[in-house]
Design a protein around this motif. Structure first.
Motif, mmCIF file in Angstrom:
data_model
loop_
_atom_site.group_PDB
_atom_site.id
_atom_site.type_symbol
_atom_site.label_atom_id
_atom_site.label_comp_id
_atom_site.label_asym_id
_atom_site.label_seq_id
_atom_site.Cartn_x
_atom_site.Cartn_y
_atom_site.Cartn_z
ATOM 1 N N TRP A 181 33.165 32.542 74.537
ATOM 2 C CA TRP A 181 32.138 31.831 73.783
ATOM 3 C C TRP A 181 32.417 31.764 72.282
ATOM 4 O O TRP A 181 32.054 30.795 71.623
ATOM 5 C CB TRP A 181 30.776 32.468 74.017
ATOM 6 C CG TRP A 181 30.291 32.217 75.409
ATOM 7 C CD1 TRP A 181 30.334 33.078 76.456
ATOM 8 C CD2 TRP A 181 29.742 31.001 75.917
ATOM 9 N NE1 TRP A 181 29.843 32.484 77.578
ATOM 10 C CE2 TRP A 181 29.460 31.211 77.281
ATOM 11 C CE3 TRP A 181 29.465 29.768 75.363
ATOM 12 C CZ2 TRP A 181 28.918 30.224 78.082
ATOM 13 C CZ3 TRP A 181 28.918 28.795 76.169
ATOM 14 C CH2 TRP A 181 28.648 29.025 77.504
ATOM 15 N N PHE A 182 33.026 32.781 71.721
ATOM 16 C CA PHE A 182 33.166 32.835 70.265
ATOM 17 C C PHE A 182 34.610 32.906 69.778
ATOM 18 O O PHE A 182 34.857 33.040 68.594
ATOM 19 C CB PHE A 182 32.401 34.037 69.709
ATOM 20 C CG PHE A 182 30.946 34.031 70.066
ATOM 21 C CD1 PHE A 182 30.090 33.100 69.517
ATOM 22 C CD2 PHE A 182 30.449 34.945 70.984
ATOM 23 C CE1 PHE A 182 28.748 33.089 69.859
ATOM 24 C CE2 PHE A 182 29.119 34.944 71.324
ATOM 25 C CZ PHE A 182 28.266 34.004 70.769
ATOM 26 N N MET A 199 37.329 41.274 64.317
ATOM 27 C CA MET A 199 36.414 41.992 63.412
ATOM 28 C C MET A 199 36.090 43.373 63.977
ATOM 29 O O MET A 199 36.028 44.359 63.227
ATOM 30 C CB MET A 199 35.148 41.179 63.191
ATOM 31 C CG MET A 199 35.376 39.920 62.377
ATOM 32 S SD MET A 199 33.925 38.911 62.181
ATOM 33 C CE MET A 199 32.872 39.988 61.227
ATOM 34 N N LYS A 200 35.894 43.465 65.271
ATOM 35 C CA LYS A 200 35.599 44.745 65.901
ATOM 36 C C LYS A 200 36.760 45.716 65.709
ATOM 37 O O LYS A 200 36.561 46.894 65.384
ATOM 38 C CB LYS A 200 35.361 44.506 67.386
ATOM 39 C CG LYS A 200 34.900 45.667 68.162
ATOM 40 C CD LYS A 200 34.605 45.185 69.595
ATOM 41 C CE LYS A 200 34.271 46.293 70.528
ATOM 42 N NZ LYS A 200 34.072 45.799 71.894
ATOM 43 N N MET A 201 37.980 45.216 65.875
ATOM 44 C CA MET A 201 39.160 46.051 65.681
ATOM 45 C C MET A 201 39.281 46.506 64.218
ATOM 46 O O MET A 201 39.638 47.651 63.937
ATOM 47 C CB MET A 201 40.414 45.305 66.108
ATOM 48 C CG MET A 201 40.524 45.098 67.595
ATOM 49 S SD MET A 201 41.878 44.014 68.082
ATOM 50 C CE MET A 201 43.286 44.921 67.492
ATOM 51 N N LEU A 202 38.960 45.615 63.308
ATOM 52 C CA LEU A 202 39.025 45.933 61.887
ATOM 53 C C LEU A 202 38.037 47.030 61.524
ATOM 54 O O LEU A 202 38.374 47.990 60.839
ATOM 55 C CB LEU A 202 38.757 44.672 61.041
ATOM 56 C CG LEU A 202 38.787 44.846 59.535
ATOM 57 C CD1 LEU A 202 40.210 45.154 59.085
ATOM 58 C CD2 LEU A 202 38.279 43.589 58.865
ATOM 59 N N GLN A 223 38.944 36.228 81.165
ATOM 60 C CA GLN A 223 38.843 36.647 79.783
ATOM 61 C C GLN A 223 37.418 37.123 79.511
ATOM 62 O O GLN A 223 36.479 36.670 80.156
ATOM 63 C CB GLN A 223 39.216 35.503 78.852
ATOM 64 C CG GLN A 223 38.342 34.279 78.959
ATOM 65 C CD GLN A 223 38.825 33.190 78.033
ATOM 66 O OE1 GLN A 223 39.761 33.377 77.281
ATOM 67 N NE2 GLN A 223 38.185 32.054 78.089
ATOM 68 N N PRO A 224 37.248 38.045 78.585
ATOM 69 C CA PRO A 224 35.911 38.537 78.273
ATOM 70 C C PRO A 224 34.995 37.404 77.790
ATOM 71 O O PRO A 224 35.453 36.464 77.134
ATOM 72 C CB PRO A 224 36.149 39.539 77.157
ATOM 73 C CG PRO A 224 37.597 39.899 77.248
ATOM 74 C CD PRO A 224 38.280 38.723 77.828
ATOM 75 N N GLN A 225 33.728 37.502 78.127
ATOM 76 C CA GLN A 225 32.754 36.485 77.731
ATOM 77 C C GLN A 225 32.708 36.309 76.220
ATOM 78 O O GLN A 225 32.534 35.216 75.719
ATOM 79 C CB GLN A 225 31.361 36.855 78.241
ATOM 80 C CG GLN A 225 31.182 36.636 79.717
ATOM 81 C CD GLN A 225 31.302 35.175 80.097
ATOM 82 O OE1 GLN A 225 32.285 34.792 80.707
ATOM 83 N NE2 GLN A 225 30.348 34.376 79.754
#
Length: 57
Positions: free
Chosen positions: A41-42, A49-52, A35-37
């Motif tokens: 971590w978050f 939020m990035k997709m939004l 999975q992406p870091q």
């Protein structure tokens, strides 16, 4: 699921894993999807939020 059933299940899975050959264990490990870091971590919130923000542009 009672406690006894759970212990039985965990024991069976452990024995099954220990009976695998070294090559099969290695193959299993390679098949895992990393999975992406950022998610590790978050959580999924930064991705959401990035997709939004990308959708609103």
């Amino acid at each position: 699921m009672s406690g006894n059933d759970y212990v039985k299940y965990v024991t069976e899975e452990f024995v099954r894993y220990m009976n695998l050959s070294k090559e099969e264990k290695h193959k299993r490990k390679k098949q895992k999807i990393k999975q992406p870091q950022q998610n590790k971590w978050f959580g999924i919130l930064p991705t959401a939020m990035k997709m939004l923000f990308n959708r609103n542009k």
